[in-house]
Design a protein around this motif. Structure first.
Motif, PDB file in Angstrom:
ATOM      1  N   PHE A 130       0.818  -1.226   0.000  1.00  0.00           N
ATOM      2  CA  PHE A 130       0.000   0.000   0.000  1.00  0.00           C
ATOM      3  C   PHE A 130       0.848   1.272   0.000  1.00  0.00           C
ATOM      4  CE2 PHE A 130       0.494   1.931   4.188  1.00  0.00           C
ATOM      5  CZ  PHE A 130       1.134   0.918   4.892  1.00  0.00           C
ATOM      6  N   LYS A 131       2.119   1.140   0.358  1.00  0.00           N
ATOM      7  CA  LYS A 131       2.972   2.324   0.523  1.00  0.00           C
ATOM      8  C   LYS A 131       3.027   3.185  -0.731  1.00  0.00           C
ATOM      9  CE  LYS A 131       4.641   1.164   4.636  1.00  0.00           C
ATOM     10  NZ  LYS A 131       4.475   1.963   5.840  1.00  0.00           N
ATOM     11  N   THR A 162      -2.035  -5.579   3.412  1.00  0.00           N
ATOM     12  CA  THR A 162      -1.177  -4.420   3.114  1.00  0.00           C
ATOM     13  C   THR A 162       0.010  -4.690   2.189  1.00  0.00           C
ATOM     14  OG1 THR A 162      -0.301  -4.922   5.299  1.00  0.00           O
ATOM     15  CG2 THR A 162      -1.721  -2.991   5.121  1.00  0.00           C
ATOM     16  N   SER A 219       1.154  -0.035  12.473  1.00  0.00           N
ATOM     17  CA  SER A 219       2.476   0.135  13.068  1.00  0.00           C
ATOM     18  C   SER A 219       2.667   1.595  13.433  1.00  0.00           C
ATOM     19  CB  SER A 219       3.523  -0.352  12.060  1.00  0.00           C
ATOM     20  OG  SER A 219       4.799  -0.339  12.601  1.00  0.00           O
ATOM     21  N   ALA A 220       3.166   2.422  12.492  1.00  0.00           N
ATOM     22  CA  ALA A 220       3.340   3.852  12.753  1.00  0.00           C
ATOM     23  C   ALA A 220       2.002   4.565  12.914  1.00  0.00           C
ATOM     24  CB  ALA A 220       4.121   4.491  11.614  1.00  0.00           C
ATOM     25  N   GLY A 221       0.983   4.067  12.210  1.00  0.00           N
ATOM     26  CA  GLY A 221      -0.352   4.647  12.309  1.00  0.00           C
ATOM     27  C   GLY A 221      -0.764   5.506  11.122  1.00  0.00           C
ATOM     28  N   GLY A 222       0.116   5.666  10.155  1.00  0.00           N
ATOM     29  CA  GLY A 222      -0.203   6.517   9.000  1.00  0.00           C
ATOM     30  C   GLY A 222      -1.317   5.952   8.144  1.00  0.00           C
ATOM     31  N   ASN A 223      -1.265   4.656   7.894  1.00  0.00           N
ATOM     32  CA  ASN A 223      -2.261   4.047   7.008  1.00  0.00           C
ATOM     33  C   ASN A 223      -3.660   4.103   7.602  1.00  0.00           C
ATOM     34  OD1 ASN A 223      -2.899   2.726   4.581  1.00  0.00           O
ATOM     35  ND2 ASN A 223      -2.839   0.730   5.566  1.00  0.00           N
ATOM     36  N   ASN A 252       9.077  -2.157   3.217  1.00  0.00           N
ATOM     37  CA  ASN A 252       8.119  -1.806   2.164  1.00  0.00           C
ATOM     38  C   ASN A 252       8.207  -0.352   1.716  1.00  0.00           C
ATOM     39  OD1 ASN A 252       6.913  -4.309   1.827  1.00  0.00           O
ATOM     40  ND2 ASN A 252       5.552  -3.998   3.575  1.00  0.00           N
ATOM     41  N   GLY A 266       6.688  -6.129   9.452  1.00  0.00           N
ATOM     42  CA  GLY A 266       6.179  -4.901   8.818  1.00  0.00           C
ATOM     43  C   GLY A 266       5.472  -3.985   9.807  1.00  0.00           C
ATOM     44  N   ILE A 267       5.043  -4.537  10.954  1.00  0.00           N
ATOM     45  CA  ILE A 267       4.322  -3.697  11.919  1.00  0.00           C
ATOM     46  C   ILE A 267       5.016  -3.733  13.292  1.00  0.00           C
ATOM     47  CG2 ILE A 267       2.096  -3.700  10.761  1.00  0.00           C
ATOM     48  CD1 ILE A 267       1.195  -5.912  12.712  1.00  0.00           C
ATOM     49  N   PRO A 311      -3.927  -3.571   9.751  1.00  0.00           N
ATOM     50  CA  PRO A 311      -2.711  -3.865  10.521  1.00  0.00           C
ATOM     51  C   PRO A 311      -1.929  -2.579  10.720  1.00  0.00           C
ATOM     52  CG  PRO A 311      -2.473  -4.659   8.262  1.00  0.00           C
ATOM     53  CD  PRO A 311      -3.864  -4.102   8.384  1.00  0.00           C
ATOM     54  N   GLN A 352       2.064 -10.928   3.394  1.00  0.00           N
ATOM     55  CA  GLN A 352       3.138 -11.116   4.370  1.00  0.00           C
ATOM     56  C   GLN A 352       2.515 -11.237   5.761  1.00  0.00           C
ATOM     57  OE1 GLN A 352       4.653  -6.925   3.174  1.00  0.00           O
ATOM     58  NE2 GLN A 352       5.649  -7.371   5.104  1.00  0.00           N
TER      59      GLN A 352
HETATM   60  C1  LIG Z   1       2.969  -4.782   5.315  1.00  0.00           C
HETATM   61  C2  LIG Z   1       2.654  -3.639   6.219  1.00  0.00           C
HETATM   62  N1  LIG Z   1       1.464  -3.618   6.826  1.00  0.00           N
HETATM   63  C3  LIG Z   1       1.114  -2.612   7.644  1.00  0.00           C
HETATM   64  C4  LIG Z   1       1.974  -1.568   7.915  1.00  0.00           C
HETATM   65  C5  LIG Z   1       1.539  -0.511   8.888  1.00  0.00           C
HETATM   66  O1  LIG Z   1       1.319   0.750   8.336  1.00  0.00           O
HETATM   67  P1  LIG Z   1       1.532   2.054   9.237  1.00  0.00           P
HETATM   68  O2  LIG Z   1       2.980   2.080   9.623  1.00  0.00           O
HETATM   69  O3  LIG Z   1       1.135   3.177   8.357  1.00  0.00           O
HETATM   70  O4  LIG Z   1       0.658   1.897  10.426  1.00  0.00           O
HETATM   71  C6  LIG Z   1       3.220  -1.527   7.319  1.00  0.00           C
HETATM   72  C7  LIG Z   1       4.128  -0.401   7.594  1.00  0.00           C
HETATM   73  O5  LIG Z   1       5.288  -0.422   7.530  1.00  0.00           O
HETATM   74  C8  LIG Z   1       3.579  -2.604   6.439  1.00  0.00           C
HETATM   75  O6  LIG Z   1       4.785  -2.625   5.843  1.00  0.00           O
END
Ligand SMILES: Cc1ncc(COP(=O)(O)O)c(C=O)c1O
Ligand SMILES: [Zn+2]
Length: 402
Positions: free
Chosen positions: A105-106, A369, A232-236, A132, A293-294, A230, A339
Motif C-alpha cells: 500500500f505504501k 497491506t 504500526s506507525a499509524g499513517g495508514n 516496504n 512490517g508492523i 494492521p 506477508q
Molecule cells: C505490510 C505492512 N502492513 C502494515 C503496515 C503498517 O502501516 P503504518 O505504519 O502506516 O501503520 C506496514 C508499515 O510499515 C507494512 O509494511
C-alpha cells in the motif's frame, strides 16, 4: 479549490502547506492536511485515470503531474469465501494491496509525497523504513529523478536490502534505535533539503485515504460494518479513517465503518494504550514478532490513532504470532499470499469472533497491506510440503498417491 493548510491533529495549530512541518511546532504531535468537506469523484474512465486524477477533489493538489505515477491503487477487493466459511462469517473481503507497483500500500502515499516534494521544489527525497516503504520510495524516486536517501535498520536481511538497492538510492544501514531514527531523519531533512516521506507524514496519510475511497466505490457505497487495518506507525489507518470521513462529509456515504486497529502481541503499543484508556502510548522495549512490517516500538502517530479510535468508537486488538501464521495460511487458501503483517486482520477476526464482538452476519474488509514474497523467511515457520518422483514413475505416482 481553496489552499488547504497543515493542521495539528492534537492542538489544531495551523502550519503552511508549503512547509515540511510534519510535526506540530507547538505540541510535537503529527500534522495533517485540512479535512476536505465537499468533493466529487471524477467519474471518467477509471482505466485511464490514476488515483490522483480520480480523487483530485479530495486531495490538496490543484495541478497534478501524472508522469510520477506507476499505476498504483485501484487494487482488487476480493471476497474470501474460504476464510468466511472457516471463521463462520458471511462476508469477509480482502483489499489486496499487494497488487501495487512495489507490492504494498505504501505506493499510494509515496506518489502523493513526491508530488508535494516536487511542488515545493525539492530535488532530494528520503525515508526511514524496515522494508516496504524503502522499496516504494526508492522506486518512485528513481522514476521521478530524485536523489533518494534510504535509512534502514542495521540488521536488515539481504532479502529485504537488495530489493531496495536495485533502484540505486543512497542506501544507508544505521546502527541505533529505530524509533529515534524517524525524528532524526526529519531533522537531517530540514538541514539538508531532503524531503522525508516517512511512515505517517501528512501526504502519506493523504495517499491512504484512497484505500477507503476505493472500498466505497467497490462496494457500491454499501458500507462494510468493519474495516481491519494492521497498524504500526499509524499513517495508514489515519488515512483510511480520514478517507471515510471525507466521503461522509461529501454525502457519498451515510456511515463510517467501525475501524479496528490490529497489532501483533509482540509489539502492541497502541493496543496497550487503548486497553488502559491512556491518552498516549508507551514505548515497547523489546519488540518481537513474525509480523516485521508492523514492528514499530514507538509509533509516531500512536497518540493520534488513540484519539481517532476514541472519537469514532473504533477498536484495537493484538494477536500472537501463532495465530498470525495460521491466518497467513487461511488467506492463502483464498488465493492471496500476504506477508505476516498483512495476515494480522484475519487473525484479529478470529479473536473478535471468539470474544463475541463479531456475531457472523457482519460485512468485514481486511486490508492486506503487502505481498508475502516480501518476507520469505516466514516459509520456515510453515510446514510446507512437496513430493519427488521421476518422469517415468510420474503417472503411477499420481494414480497411486492421490
Ligand atoms: C505490510 C505492512 N502492513 C502494515 C503496515 C503498517 O502501516 P503504518 O505504519 O502506516 O501503520 C506496514 C508499515 O510499515 C507494512 O509494511
Ligand atoms: Zn499541536
Amino acid at each position: 479549490m481553496k489552499e488547504l493548510n497543515l493542521v495539528c491533529t492534537k492542538c489544531g495549530i495551523v502550519h503552511s502547506i508549503k512547509s515540511t512541518y510534519f510535526r506540530c511546532q507547538s505540541c510535537g504531535e503529527p500534522t495533517e492536511v485540512e479535512k476536505i468537506e465537499h468533493g466529487k469523484i471524477k467519474t471518467k474512465n477509471p482505466l485511464r485515470q490514476n488515483i490522483m486524477e480520480r480523487y483530485q477533489e479530495f486531495l490538496p493538489f490543484k495541478e497534478i503531474d501524472s508522469a510520477l505515477s506507476l499505476g498504483e491503487g485501484f487494487t482488487p477487493l476480493v471476497k474470501g469465501y474460504k476464510t468466511s466459511k472457516a471463521l463462520e462469517l458471511n462476508d469477509v473481503y480482502f483489499k489486496n494491496e499487494s497488487q501495487n507497483p512495489t507490492w504494498s500500500f505504501k505506493d499510494r502515499g509515496t506518489l502523493l509525497g513526491i508530488q508535494h516534494a516536487l511542488k515545493l521544489g525539492y530535488k532530494r527525497i528520503g525515508t526511514v523504513s524496515t522494508g516496504n516503504m524503502a522499496v516504494s520510495v526508492a522506486a518512485y524516486g528513481s522514476k521521478a529523478g530524485f536523489e533518494t536517501f534510504i535509512f534502514v535498520k542495521n540488521d536488515l536481511a539481504p532479502e529485504k536490502l537488495n530489493p531496495i538497492a536495485i533502484y540505486n538510492p543512497h542506501l544507508i544501514k544505521v546502527d541505533g534505535d529505530y524509533g529515534k531514527l524517524y525524528f532524526k531523519s526529519l531533522e537531517i531533512g530540514n538541514k539538508n533539503d531532503i524531503y522525508f516521506i516517512n511512515s505517517d507524514v501528512p501526504f502519506r496519510v493523504e495517499g491512504s485515504k484512497t484505500i477507503a475511497y476505493e472500498i466505497c466505490e467497490q462496494l457500491n457505497f454499501d458500507m462494510p460494518d468493519y474495516v481491519i487495518v494492521p497498524t504500526s506507525a499509524g499513517g495508514n489507518i489515519r488515512g483510511i479513517i480520514k478517507g471515510f470521513d471525507e466521503f461522509k462529509s461529501a454525502g457519498l456515504i451515510n456511515k463510517i465503518p467501525r475501524i479496528v486497529c490490529a497489532q501483533a502481541s509482540g509489539c502492541s503499543p497502541i493496543t496497550n494504550g487503548f486497553i488502559k484508556n491512556h491518552k498516549s502510548i508507551e514505548r515497547i522495549e523489546n519488540p518481537q514478532t513474525i509480523a516485521h512490517g508492523i514492528e514499530n516500538p514507538f509509533p509516531p502517530s500512536g497518540n493520534e490513532v488513540l484519539r481517532q479510535l476514541e472519537e469514532k468508537n473504533g477498536l484495537c486488538i493484538s494477536v500472537d504470532d501463532e495465530s498470525i501464521l495460521k491466518a497467513q495460511k487461511l488467506l492463502a487458501s483464498d488465493g492471496i499470499f500476504g506477508q505476516p503483517a498483512s495476515a494480522v486482520p484475519v487473525a484479529a477476526i478470529e479473536k473478535l469472533k471468539k470474544q463475541k464482538i463479531l456475531k457472523g452476519d457482519e460485512k468485514i474488509v481486511c486490508i492486506v497491506t503487502g505481498s508475502g514474497l516480501k518476507y520469505t523467511a516466514a516459509f520456515e515457520r510453515h510446514n510446507l510440503r512437496h513430493y519427488n518422483t521421476t518422469i517415468d514413475d510420474l503417472e503411477k505416482f499420481v494414480a497411486d498417491k492421490f
